[in-house]
Structures are given as C-alpha cells and as structure tokens.
Scaffold this motif. Structure first.
Motif, mmCIF file in Angstrom:
data_model
loop_
_atom_site.group_PDB
_atom_site.id
_atom_site.type_symbol
_atom_site.label_atom_id
_atom_site.label_comp_id
_atom_site.label_asym_id
_atom_site.label_seq_id
_atom_site.Cartn_x
_atom_site.Cartn_y
_atom_site.Cartn_z
ATOM 1 N N GLN A 1 77.336 -6.423 -64.526
ATOM 2 C CA GLN A 1 76.964 -5.982 -65.859
ATOM 3 C C GLN A 1 76.314 -4.612 -65.781
ATOM 4 O O GLN A 1 75.749 -4.234 -64.768
ATOM 5 C CB GLN A 1 75.988 -6.961 -66.503
ATOM 6 N N TYR B 1 80.405 -5.671 -69.552
ATOM 7 C CA TYR B 1 80.369 -7.001 -68.951
ATOM 8 C C TYR B 1 80.962 -6.962 -67.543
ATOM 9 O O TYR B 1 81.595 -5.990 -67.138
ATOM 10 C CB TYR B 1 81.111 -7.999 -69.837
ATOM 11 N N SER C 1 69.726 -7.609 -77.120
ATOM 12 C CA SER C 1 69.298 -6.549 -76.205
ATOM 13 C C SER C 1 67.781 -6.473 -76.279
ATOM 14 O O SER C 1 67.214 -6.420 -77.378
ATOM 15 C CB SER C 1 69.915 -5.208 -76.596
ATOM 16 N N GLN D 1 65.848 -20.592 -75.615
ATOM 17 C CA GLN D 1 66.137 -19.775 -74.446
ATOM 18 C C GLN D 1 64.979 -18.823 -74.221
ATOM 19 O O GLN D 1 64.630 -18.034 -75.110
ATOM 20 C CB GLN D 1 67.427 -18.981 -74.625
ATOM 21 N N PHE E 1 62.901 -15.774 -71.916
ATOM 22 C CA PHE E 1 63.169 -14.550 -71.156
ATOM 23 C C PHE E 1 61.873 -14.071 -70.506
ATOM 24 O O PHE E 1 60.798 -14.144 -71.111
ATOM 25 C CB PHE E 1 63.722 -13.455 -72.070
ATOM 26 N N TYR F 1 65.742 -16.807 -68.445
ATOM 27 C CA TYR F 1 66.600 -15.693 -68.035
ATOM 28 C C TYR F 1 65.723 -14.511 -67.624
ATOM 29 O O TYR F 1 64.859 -14.073 -68.398
ATOM 30 C CB TYR F 1 67.520 -15.305 -69.189
ATOM 31 N N LEU G 1 65.000 -10.601 -66.657
ATOM 32 C CA LEU G 1 65.438 -9.233 -66.931
ATOM 33 C C LEU G 1 64.759 -8.280 -65.951
ATOM 34 O O LEU G 1 63.673 -8.583 -65.443
ATOM 35 C CB LEU G 1 65.062 -8.828 -68.358
ATOM 36 N N TYR H 1 71.738 -9.893 -72.998
ATOM 37 C CA TYR H 1 72.023 -11.291 -72.688
ATOM 38 C C TYR H 1 73.051 -11.806 -73.680
ATOM 39 O O TYR H 1 72.999 -11.484 -74.871
ATOM 40 C CB TYR H 1 70.741 -12.114 -72.793
ATOM 41 N N GLU H 2 73.984 -12.583 -73.189
ATOM 42 C CA GLU H 2 74.899 -13.310 -74.062
ATOM 43 C C GLU H 2 75.064 -14.714 -73.514
ATOM 44 O O GLU H 2 75.357 -14.901 -72.324
ATOM 45 C CB GLU H 2 76.259 -12.624 -74.175
ATOM 46 N N SER H 3 74.857 -15.697 -74.366
ATOM 47 C CA SER H 3 74.931 -17.092 -73.936
ATOM 48 C C SER H 3 76.378 -17.527 -73.754
ATOM 49 O O SER H 3 77.318 -16.850 -74.170
ATOM 50 C CB SER H 3 74.259 -17.993 -74.980
#
Length: 331
Positions: free
Chosen positions: A1, A21, A212, A250, A252, A277, A279, A287-289
């Motif tokens: 990514q 991606y 983002s 979720q 972060f 998650y 960073l 992030y994309e689930s």
C-alpha cells in the motif's frame, strides 16, 4: 500500500491524494503548475495505472483548478471536478467509479461522461459499458468540507473532572478540511461525533468502511489495558436481519506493542472482536475493511439496517486527525 500526496510547488495546498492498494502499478507521468499564480492556467496531473486499484480524492479548491488525466490499457479518463474516484485495472478491463464529482472517459471506441454514483466498465478492445450504478457512500459530508454538518458532537466523558477535556475541531491542513481530536491530560477521557445513517442494506452485496487518518500523539500503549481506549475507534450500530440491535467496532492506534497488558482487541466490547489496526506514527494512512456483509453473515449477525456511525477518540493524551470517512455500499 502507499499514499501519494500531490500539492502545489510551495507545499501550502493539497491538490490530490491517491490511495494505492497492494499489487498496483502506477506512475506519475507529469505534474505541472502554471508559472505565474495570477494566470488562469490549470494545474495538471497525469498518471498511468497499468494494473491494480487506486482511490483518487480531490479536495474542493475553486481557486486552484486541477485537471487529472488517468491513462490505463483500455483508454483514458479526464477529471476536472473535485470529488472521489475509484479505478480498478486488469488485463481484461478497467472499471472507473465516480463516488463524487464527474469524469470524462475517452477510448478509441467511444467518449462518455460519468456523474456521481455512476460506474463504467471498459473492456480491452471493446466499447465502454455504462453508465452503470456505482457503489454508494452512505456517509454524508464524510470529508468534513461542510464543517460539522450532518454530524452531532458528543459530550465528553472525563474520569477526573479537574483534568482537561477533549477538544474537537475541524482544521484546514494542507488545503484539506480535517477533523481533529486532541487531549493533553491524565486519567481517561473520550468524546466523538455521530451521524444517523438509517439505511436499509438488505439488497446490498458489499459494504466496506474506508477512512484516512493520522495519529500524532498517543500516551497509552495500543488501546489501553482493556483495549477500549483507542486514539480512534469507529463504531457502527446496526439492526440485524432478526431485528436485534448489534454493534461493529474497529480500533486504530500508532504506539505500543500488543501483550497481556495491552490486548490487540477491545476485551470489554461486544463481539465480533476485531483486531486493532496499527498505523505509522505521525503519518497519514488509510484503511479499508473487508466486505462487512460477508464477514458478519459468517457470524450469523448479517445487517439489515445501518443505524449510525460514530467516531470516538479516547485515552489520556492523544492527537488524532481524520481526513475522510466513507461507508461504501454496492448493490
């Protein structure tokens, strides 16, 4: 990514953001600005994607016109409007979706204009197929371009009343409106913003959370001893197909190592327990689930209606930026 930021030569204004991606090949072919700031010439960005997927975001900057040209094996797209655009390229076809904005599609076979919530499929050696229905963003004002419109700011919770509260504001960072949560203190504190979604998703095949964000300060490791004090946590409240209220969370973080005293999940939260998650500290990331409908169906808690989304920042000392948040749905 990768995250590619495009700005004016002086670095004062962000012109575009490309979320690249995995397994994607993309090149910047040209990036030019007018020689004189008083002129009417446009800024130009030309990119070439030979395979993979990227998400292009262009902020609303009326005083700085930007033209983005995207070349792919099957043709070319020209984008002049601020918004958000998804491009997926394979050897057999390219799909371009307009989540917000407008795009012009140019091939040897045909020319086509796409508007918001429209998609086109461009097969190799064939005519473009479209406009088709596109994935929809169920979040309104997810880029905070209209301030707190559509959002409700929640009252903060403080463990120690004499300690500082959580500051929530929308800054202009690098030319983009950015939601900021900031708190400097000891003891627990949390606050957030919430939006009513109220969307039936029974007929949807795909539902993904995308955002983002940047975490620039964090005093607790990971998300604290219970895994519940994350610099950012996204909460989706929904009703499942049996009519029972459910929650999906979720978290972060950017600092700390998971272990017995800093769990990798929120152990006091309702299931499913999603792993937090991580960073890169102080850097803008995205992030994309996975497809939430598919994942939750496997657990027997398939959503029927998304009720609301809440962005929560918590801990002792933290500084968190959210540039945009989206809930992408595909029928």
């Amino acid at each position: 990514q990768a995250l590619l930021l495009v700005s004016t030569p002086d670095g004062d204004q962000s012109l575009a953001r490309l979320q690249v991606y995995g397994n994607t090949s993309v090149a910047v072919d040209r990036a030019t600005a007018p020689r004189f700031s008083s002129g009417s010439s446009e800024h130009n960005l030309d990119i070439v994607i030979s395979g993979g997927r990227l998400l292009l975001s262009i902020p609303r900057l009326e005083e700085i016109p930007l033209v983005v040209g995207i070349d792919y094996p099957q043709g070319r797209s020209i984008i002049r409007e601020p918004g958000q655009y998804s491009i997926l390229t394979t050897n057999s076809e390219t799909q371009l979706a307009v989540l917000q904005g407008e795009a012009e599609i140019v091939t040897d076979q045909e020319q086509l204009t796409l508007s918001i919530d429209q998609r086109v499929i461009i097969p190799t050696g064939g005519k473009p197929v479209g406009p088709l229905d596109s994935e929809r963003d169920l979040i309104r004002n997810g880029d905070f371009g209209s301030g707190f419109d559509e959002w409700v700011v929640l009252s903060p919770n403080l463990e120690l009343p004499e300690q500082p509260t959580v500051e929530i504001k929308i800054d202009n960072q690098e030319g983009e409106p950015t939601l900021n949560f900031r708190r400097l203190g000891i003891g627990h504190a949390d606050s957030g913003i919430r939006q009513i979604v109220d969307q039936d998703v029974t007929d949807f095949d795909d539902l993904r959370l995308a955002l983002s964000l940047r975490i620039s300060e964090q005093s607790l490791g990971v998300c604290g001893e219970q895994g519940s004090e994350c610099p950012l946590m996204v909460r989706l409240d929904y009703e499942d197909v049996t009519g029972v209220d459910q929650t999906w969370l979720q978290g972060f973080y950017a600092q700390g190592t998971t272990g017995p005293t800093t769990p990798d999940v929120c152990i006091t939260c309702p299931p499913p327990l999603n792993e937090h998650y991580r960073l890169p500290f102080g850097q803008l990331g995205f992030y994309e689930s996975d497809n939430l409908l598919e994942k939750l169906d496997q657990l027997g808690i398939l959503p029927q209606r998304i009720k609301s989304i809440t962005l929560i920042s918590s801990g002792h000392t933290f500084d968190t930026d959210v540039v945009d948040v989206a809930l992408l749905a595909n029928e």
